[in-house]
Write an enzyme that holds these catalytic residues in place. Structure first.
Site, mmCIF file in Angstrom:
data_model
loop_
_atom_site.group_PDB
_atom_site.id
_atom_site.type_symbol
_atom_site.label_atom_id
_atom_site.label_comp_id
_atom_site.label_asym_id
_atom_site.label_seq_id
_atom_site.Cartn_x
_atom_site.Cartn_y
_atom_site.Cartn_z
ATOM 1 N N TYR A 24 -24.558 -24.313 19.215
ATOM 2 C CA TYR A 24 -24.728 -23.511 20.432
ATOM 3 C C TYR A 24 -25.052 -22.038 20.191
ATOM 4 C CZ TYR A 24 -23.240 -20.750 24.509
ATOM 5 O OH TYR A 24 -23.189 -19.858 25.542
ATOM 6 N N ASN B 220 -17.896 -9.238 12.763
ATOM 7 C CA ASN B 220 -18.060 -10.488 13.519
ATOM 8 C C ASN B 220 -17.064 -11.488 12.950
ATOM 9 O OD1 ASN B 220 -20.505 -13.164 13.499
ATOM 10 N ND2 ASN B 220 -18.934 -12.740 15.013
ATOM 11 N N GLY B 221 -16.229 -12.030 13.810
ATOM 12 C CA GLY B 221 -15.242 -13.015 13.365
ATOM 13 C C GLY B 221 -13.901 -12.745 13.991
ATOM 14 N N CYS C 127 -19.585 -11.938 18.402
ATOM 15 C CA CYS C 127 -20.268 -10.682 18.131
ATOM 16 C C CYS C 127 -21.491 -10.881 17.254
ATOM 17 C CB CYS C 127 -19.357 -9.711 17.370
ATOM 18 S SG CYS C 127 -17.783 -9.394 18.151
ATOM 19 N N CYS D 215 -10.875 -22.367 18.921
ATOM 20 C CA CYS D 215 -11.366 -21.715 17.700
ATOM 21 C C CYS D 215 -10.557 -20.438 17.477
ATOM 22 C CB CYS D 215 -12.836 -21.348 17.856
ATOM 23 S SG CYS D 215 -13.490 -20.503 16.404
ATOM 24 N N GLY E 291 -23.448 -11.289 22.106
ATOM 25 C CA GLY E 291 -22.447 -10.487 22.803
ATOM 26 C C GLY E 291 -23.103 -9.549 23.775
HETATM 27 P P1 AMP Z 1 -17.899 -26.252 31.238
HETATM 28 O O1 AMP Z 1 -18.529 -27.473 31.851
HETATM 29 O O2 AMP Z 1 -17.262 -25.366 32.259
HETATM 30 O O3 AMP Z 1 -16.999 -26.626 30.139
HETATM 31 O O4 AMP Z 1 -19.060 -25.370 30.604
HETATM 32 C C1 AMP Z 1 -19.925 -25.912 29.670
HETATM 33 C C2 AMP Z 1 -21.010 -24.907 29.377
HETATM 34 O O5 AMP Z 1 -20.462 -23.771 28.682
HETATM 35 C C3 AMP Z 1 -22.103 -25.474 28.487
HETATM 36 O O6 AMP Z 1 -23.342 -25.286 29.153
HETATM 37 C C4 AMP Z 1 -22.068 -24.648 27.226
HETATM 38 O O7 AMP Z 1 -23.367 -24.320 26.787
HETATM 39 C C5 AMP Z 1 -21.309 -23.402 27.592
HETATM 40 N N1 AMP Z 1 -20.475 -22.928 26.466
HETATM 41 C C6 AMP Z 1 -19.839 -23.660 25.560
HETATM 42 N N2 AMP Z 1 -19.154 -22.901 24.697
HETATM 43 C C7 AMP Z 1 -19.355 -21.634 25.053
HETATM 44 C C8 AMP Z 1 -18.927 -20.375 24.541
HETATM 45 N N3 AMP Z 1 -18.143 -20.280 23.483
HETATM 46 N N4 AMP Z 1 -19.322 -19.261 25.174
HETATM 47 C C9 AMP Z 1 -20.109 -19.349 26.270
HETATM 48 N N5 AMP Z 1 -20.548 -20.514 26.799
HETATM 49 C C10 AMP Z 1 -20.193 -21.643 26.204
#
Ligand code: AMP
Length: 471
Positions: free
Chosen positions: A254, A109-110, A9, A394, A35
């Protein structure tokens, strides 16, 4: 069913500005990446709290008419994404109530990890909940408090919470914000000059929202601190004893925007450094460095700079993919990824490619992208990941699947390489990650990479394993 886990969020708040709701709208617009499922704003005109929440994107929800119906000089807002909670409007924030402390609203958020226990106890004592979100618990705790003032009740409520929370509260004439004692999620304070020398105060998950509205970033709310903006000005108060800090490193890897200052550090600087260190630790014989946009861009720039291999934007992202896109009935292979990304054959044909992304979670998306790059003519694909293997879920507000679904929790790097069909695969080391975020004093949380959690978690894993998830 109780399913208020893990919400990604963004929160924003403002005090002392005649166009409070308009500015919260702009703030949320800048926080949209945190979000995209629902958004809401509550404003206070000194007597009443006005509220509007809806599913969808900020710019679609808040039309001029909607914003006109949110009067007052103080307002808070929230943008929410949750794969875990039900995707329904009742869970959209801010939540507001009228209780013996007056009218209050909150946005969060959290993730409050003892929310289920607190909720059970509150329900035993007669509280009636309207949503399945952990945030609503906070309002009930405030309402039940025997403290007479709102600040006193908030203090008492916050001390009962375990886990991650950056909170913004709205009362009739004030805004109060607070951060959990570990400081998992960010929360920044800014200031705006108004005509006539008056000051407005703003609070945001990320400083990129301040830039949009010409606010000046002052400082971060400290872990365990409450900051109040009211008619008397700005006051700060430590409500909780000091604990070890546990800033979420994934914000830098990220989640946050690179143009934000998060935990006092430039996200862009961290990301570029992640890429540089990755180039040193996991070099590759290659012709081009290609990012997976947008998340891999800054790290790929760092990788290219450090390695001397040219950077090429060879994957183009369509930013306008809506959530309600109707998939064609005819099966098209890897359709989901094709909607978002398209390769530029000219830049890839016959090339040995270093493909840089920020993380591999399940591995399924990464495999599709590796295939896409190869089918556009790449001779070799060397996947480089700008963080260590993600081995643990997480519980503090980032959406990660259960351990069972995390590919790195169950496979070696070589097995992952084979799964994603890359010619080579390299992850960043833990030491390099620490160095990239300049964590000299051990103030960050690395639980998703180490499995070492800064708080007790008890039975959460069981609860998560039995919880239904959206695909
Ligand atoms: P996958 O190969 O299916 O594990 O997807 C990896 C992709 O998911 C990478 O491009 C990441 O940038 C993205 N990603 C990683 N963590 C998250 C997250 N918490 N929420 C949305 N996308 C994520």
């Amino acid at each position: 069913m109780w399913d208020g886990f893990r919400e990604e969020c963004g929160v924003f708040a403002i005090h002392g500005h005649p166009e409070a709701a308009n500015l919260v709208y702009l703030g949320l617009y800048a926080l949209q990446h945190r979000g995209q499922e629902s958004a809401g704003i509550c404003s206070s005109d000194g007597e009443m709290i006005h509220s509007h929440k809806a599913m969808g994107h900020v710019a679609e929800i808040f039309t001029p008419e909607v914003l006109r119906a949110l009067p007052g000089r103080q307002a808070i807002g929230h943008t929410r994404y949750s794969t875990a909670g039900e995707t329904v409007l009742v869970n959209a924030q801010p939540f507001s109530v009228a209780c013996n402390k007056g009218r209050i609203a909150v946005a969060h958020n959290g993730n409050i990890i003892n929310a289920a226990e607190l909720r059970r106890e509150l329900e035993r004592n007669g509280s009636i909940f309207q949503s399945s979100s952990d945030t609503e618990v906070i309002l009930h705790l405030v309402a039940c408090s025997r403290e007479r003032t709102l600040a006193g009740a908030l203090r008492e409520a916050l001390l009962q919470l375990e886990g991650a929370f950056s909170l913004v509260f709205l009362a009739e004439d004030r805004v109060i914000v607070a951060r959990d004692p570990h400081g998992f999620r960010p929360l920044a304070v800014g200031q705006m000059e108004l005509s006539g020398g008056e000051k407005g105060y703003v609070f945001s998950s990320e400083t990129c929202a301040f830039d949009l509205i010409n606010a000046v970033y002052l400082y971060d709310v400290e872990p365990g601190e409450m900051v109040m903006a009211g008619p008397e000005g700005l006051t700060r108060e430590r409500y909780a004893p000091a604990r070890d800090h546990a800033y979420c490193v994934f914000e830098h890897v990220y989640f946050s925007r690179p143009d934000s200052i998060v935990f006092g550090r430039s996200v862009s600087e961290s990301r570029e450094m992640l890429g540089r260190l990755l180039a040193r630790e996991c070099p590759a014989e290659a012709d081009v460095v290609v990012p997976v946009p947008d998340s891999g861009v800054a790290a790929a720039i760092g990788y290219a700079d450090e390695s001397g291999i040219p950077f090429r934007h060879a994957l183009i992202r369509n930013h306008y993919v809506g959530r309600t896109f109707i998939e064609p009935s005819q099966a098209i292979r890897d359709f989901g990824v094709k909607l978002k990304l398209n390769p530029i054959r000219r830049l890839l044909e016959g090339k040995r490619v270093v493909l840089v992304d920020d993380s591999i979670v399940r591995g399924t998306t990464s495999r599709k992208i590796v295939r896409m790059v190869r089918s556009a003519g790449a001779r070799e694909v060397h996947l480089r990941v700008s963080c260590p293997p993600t081995i643990s879920p997480c519980y503090y507000g980032v959406d990660t699947p259960t351990r069972r679904e995390l590919i790195a929790a169950n496979s070696t790097v070589e097995e992952i390489r084979r799964f994603v069909e890359a010619d080579s695969l390299g992850y960043l080391s833990m030491d390099a990650l620490r160095q990239a975020v300049a964590d000299e004093r051990g103030e960050y949380c690395y639980a998703c990479y180490t499995g070492v959690y800064p708080t007790e978690l008890v039975h959460l894993e069981d609860l998560l394993a039995s919880k239904p998830r959206k695909a």
